[in-house]
Motif scaffolding. Structure first.
Motif, PDB file in Angstrom:
ATOM      1  N   UNK A 132      24.295   0.252 -10.924  1.00  0.00           N
ATOM      2  CA  UNK A 132      23.224   0.838 -10.116  1.00  0.00           C
ATOM      3  C   UNK A 132      22.260  -0.291  -9.791  1.00  0.00           C
ATOM      4  N   UNK A 133      22.150  -0.657  -8.531  1.00  0.00           N
ATOM      5  CA  UNK A 133      21.405  -1.855  -8.148  1.00  0.00           C
ATOM      6  C   UNK A 133      19.931  -1.590  -7.867  1.00  0.00           C
ATOM      7  N   UNK A 134      19.599  -0.419  -7.352  1.00  0.00           N
ATOM      8  CA  UNK A 134      18.193  -0.102  -7.097  1.00  0.00           C
ATOM      9  C   UNK A 134      18.025   1.405  -6.982  1.00  0.00           C
ATOM     10  N   UNK A 135      16.869   1.882  -7.419  1.00  0.00           N
ATOM     11  CA  UNK A 135      16.525   3.298  -7.323  1.00  0.00           C
ATOM     12  C   UNK A 135      15.054   3.396  -6.938  1.00  0.00           C
ATOM     13  N   UNK A 136      14.809   3.543  -5.654  1.00  0.00           N
ATOM     14  CA  UNK A 136      13.452   3.751  -5.164  1.00  0.00           C
ATOM     15  C   UNK A 136      13.171   5.253  -5.162  1.00  0.00           C
ATOM     16  N   UNK A 137      12.166   5.664  -5.927  1.00  0.00           N
ATOM     17  CA  UNK A 137      11.682   7.046  -5.921  1.00  0.00           C
ATOM     18  C   UNK A 137      10.192   6.952  -5.646  1.00  0.00           C
ATOM     19  N   UNK A 138       9.812   7.184  -4.393  1.00  0.00           N
ATOM     20  CA  UNK A 138       8.441   6.934  -3.949  1.00  0.00           C
ATOM     21  C   UNK A 138       7.817   8.248  -3.491  1.00  0.00           C
ATOM     22  N   UNK A 139       6.960   8.815  -4.325  1.00  0.00           N
ATOM     23  CA  UNK A 139       6.407  10.141  -4.063  1.00  0.00           C
ATOM     24  C   UNK A 139       4.994  10.054  -3.512  1.00  0.00           C
ATOM     25  N   UNK A 140       4.643  11.052  -2.680  1.00  0.00           N
ATOM     26  CA  UNK A 140       3.290  11.131  -2.163  1.00  0.00           C
ATOM     27  C   UNK A 140       2.851   9.829  -1.528  1.00  0.00           C
ATOM     28  N   UNK A 141       1.675   9.298  -1.906  1.00  0.00           N
ATOM     29  CA  UNK A 141       1.170   8.066  -1.284  1.00  0.00           C
ATOM     30  C   UNK A 141       2.050   6.853  -1.547  1.00  0.00           C
ATOM     31  N   UNK A 142       2.857   6.877  -2.609  1.00  0.00           N
ATOM     32  CA  UNK A 142       3.756   5.747  -2.867  1.00  0.00           C
ATOM     33  C   UNK A 142       4.838   5.638  -1.796  1.00  0.00           C
ATOM     34  N   UNK A 143       5.106   6.721  -1.092  1.00  0.00           N
ATOM     35  CA  UNK A 143       6.099   6.687  -0.030  1.00  0.00           C
ATOM     36  C   UNK A 143       5.699   5.821   1.143  1.00  0.00           C
ATOM     37  N   UNK A 144       4.424   5.439   1.207  1.00  0.00           N
ATOM     38  CA  UNK A 144       3.954   4.564   2.281  1.00  0.00           C
ATOM     39  C   UNK A 144       4.263   3.101   2.014  1.00  0.00           C
ATOM     40  N   UNK A 145       4.848   2.777   0.847  1.00  0.00           N
ATOM     41  CA  UNK A 145       5.255   1.409   0.507  1.00  0.00           C
ATOM     42  C   UNK A 145       6.777   1.336   0.576  1.00  0.00           C
ATOM     43  N   UNK A 146       7.350   0.659   1.575  1.00  0.00           N
ATOM     44  CA  UNK A 146       8.804   0.706   1.769  1.00  0.00           C
ATOM     45  C   UNK A 146       9.619   0.276   0.555  1.00  0.00           C
ATOM     46  N   UNK A 147       9.121  -0.686  -0.240  1.00  0.00           N
ATOM     47  CA  UNK A 147       9.860  -1.161  -1.410  1.00  0.00           C
ATOM     48  C   UNK A 147       9.111  -0.825  -2.703  1.00  0.00           C
ATOM     49  N   UNK A 148       8.621   0.400  -2.771  1.00  0.00           N
ATOM     50  CA  UNK A 148       7.810   0.800  -3.926  1.00  0.00           C
ATOM     51  C   UNK A 148       8.545   0.678  -5.253  1.00  0.00           C
ATOM     52  N   UNK A 149       9.777   1.111  -5.356  1.00  0.00           N
ATOM     53  CA  UNK A 149      10.474   1.172  -6.644  1.00  0.00           C
ATOM     54  C   UNK A 149      10.242   2.529  -7.269  1.00  0.00           C
ATOM     55  N   UNK A 150       9.714   2.579  -8.492  1.00  0.00           N
ATOM     56  CA  UNK A 150       9.327   3.827  -9.140  1.00  0.00           C
ATOM     57  C   UNK A 150       8.198   3.515 -10.105  1.00  0.00           C
TER      58      UNK A 150
END
Length: 360
Positions: A185-203
């Motif tokens: 598993x190379x990456x898991x971006x879970x970007x909720x609410x305001x974090x969704x405004x960051x394209x490479x947020x992560x979690x």
């Protein structure tokens, strides 16, 4: 996956076309592409030496020779014991020498010291176009990866719910990526609410709340070495913010239009313009912060890049993402991403889960 017999020959021809005398490739996707050998990047030198005229040689640490012999066919292997000068095994070259873009400095600098007559070039312009056009077997490997990551998205209702943190959801997704057939598993971006405004947020430890839009961008590497990458945006709960709904439909239409424009001869930058122009017309152009896509294969990001200024015409066998997004700082964001293969008949979607907004 079996390696095409002519990959080394095509690499030699590309070397000739660029006026280079030799190619040096250390452990990387380039090495796996050319030889089939998924070598570990170590402090010890492993290096494919491919002269424009002459036979290829793979220099490996002695303890790595058994693995190299299993993975490669038709390539001479030269090994060396610990403590030996591996660079002395490779005759110096003059003229233009191409080195893999990912070669570490600890390996490149000794070459530069020993080969004072060489002029050094990066191999990206040589190998990138070769790797960009996939064989039928490579496309099917990417389709297998796409189906595997689709199965993970289809299980999202099991994990994405109010009261859980992004990090907890990401951990469940990473386990599912492996369960569905990926080696890693190379990456898991879970970007909720305001974090969704960051394209490479992560979690993060942010607790997901009812009504949150959540961007889920996930991918991994299959045992074949080929990668997956797919993004869907979900809403947790029964209702979404009005301002989110105002742009999600426009995003979906922009993504669909860019996919539909895929055809041989169309330029990479045209696909970017299709998505960008539609979002601009809808009033969200300034919120689209990145290129429309990237190639995918043995690496998650490789040629061709779907971006303004890339006038490369698409050809049958190219495989890439189409992933426009809208990002509103401090509020929320959305991205829709599919992997698409260019065929003689147009686009072939390698991700088939619906892009309609899903409420969980």
């Amino acid at each position: 996956m079996p390696i095409d017999d002519d990959r080394l020959d095509r690499a030699r021809q590309a070397l000739r076309d660029h006026g280079c005398q030799v190619l040096l490739v250390t452990p990387s996707a380039d090495l796996r592409y050319l030889t089939g050998y998924p070598a570990h990047a170590l402090e010890r030198l492993t290096c494919l030496v491919l002269p424009v005229d002459g036979e290829a040689t793979l220099v490996v640490p002695r303890l790595e020779r058994p693995a190299a012999e299993v993975a490669t066919e038709g390539i001479a292997i030269v090994d060396y014991p610990d403590g030996a000068d591996a660079w002395a095994l490779i005759p110096p070259a003059a003229g233009r020498v191409a080195v893999a873009d990912s070669m570490p400095a600890r390996h490149l600098v000794p070459f530069q010291r020993r080969w004072p007559e060489a002029r050094w070039e990066t191999a990206g312009p040589i190998l990138g176009p070769l790797r960009a056009v996939k064989s039928a077997a490579e496309v099917e490997a990417l389709a297998e990866a796409g189906a595997a990551i689709d199965r993970v998205h289809q299980r999202m209702h099991l994990w994405l719910e109010p009261g859980r943190t992004e990090a907890a959801v990401a951990a469940d997704i990473a386990a599912a990526i492996r369960q569905e057939g990926h080696a890693t598993a190379d990456f898991t971006i879970v970007a909720s609410g305001p974090n969704g405004a960051s394209p490479h947020h992560g979690s993060s430890d942010r607790v997901i709340q009812a009504g949150d839009p959540v961007v889920v961008d996930i991918g991994g590497t299959m045992p074949s070495g080929y990668c997956s990458d797919c993004t869907r945006t979900y809403v947790v709960g029964a209702t979404a913010p009005d301002d989110f709904l105002a742009y999600y439909g426009a995003l979906q239409e922009a993504q669909r239009a860019s996919v539909a424009a895929v055809a041989p001869g169309v330029t990479a930058e045209h696909l970017d313009a299709v998505a960008r122009d539609q979002l601009t017309a809808a009033g969200f152009g300034d919120a689209f912060l990145h290129r429309t896509g990237h190639g995918i294969g043995l690496e998650g990001h490789e040629d061709p890049y779907i971006v303004e200024g890339n006038r490369t015409p698409l050809t049958e066998g190219m495989v890439f993402s189409i992933e426009p997004g809208v990002y509103l700082t401090g509020r929320h964001g959305a991205r829709i991403e599919d992997i698409v293969a260019c065929t003689a008949a147009g686009p072939r979607l390698l991700n088939t889960t619906s892009t309609d907004l899903t409420y969980l």
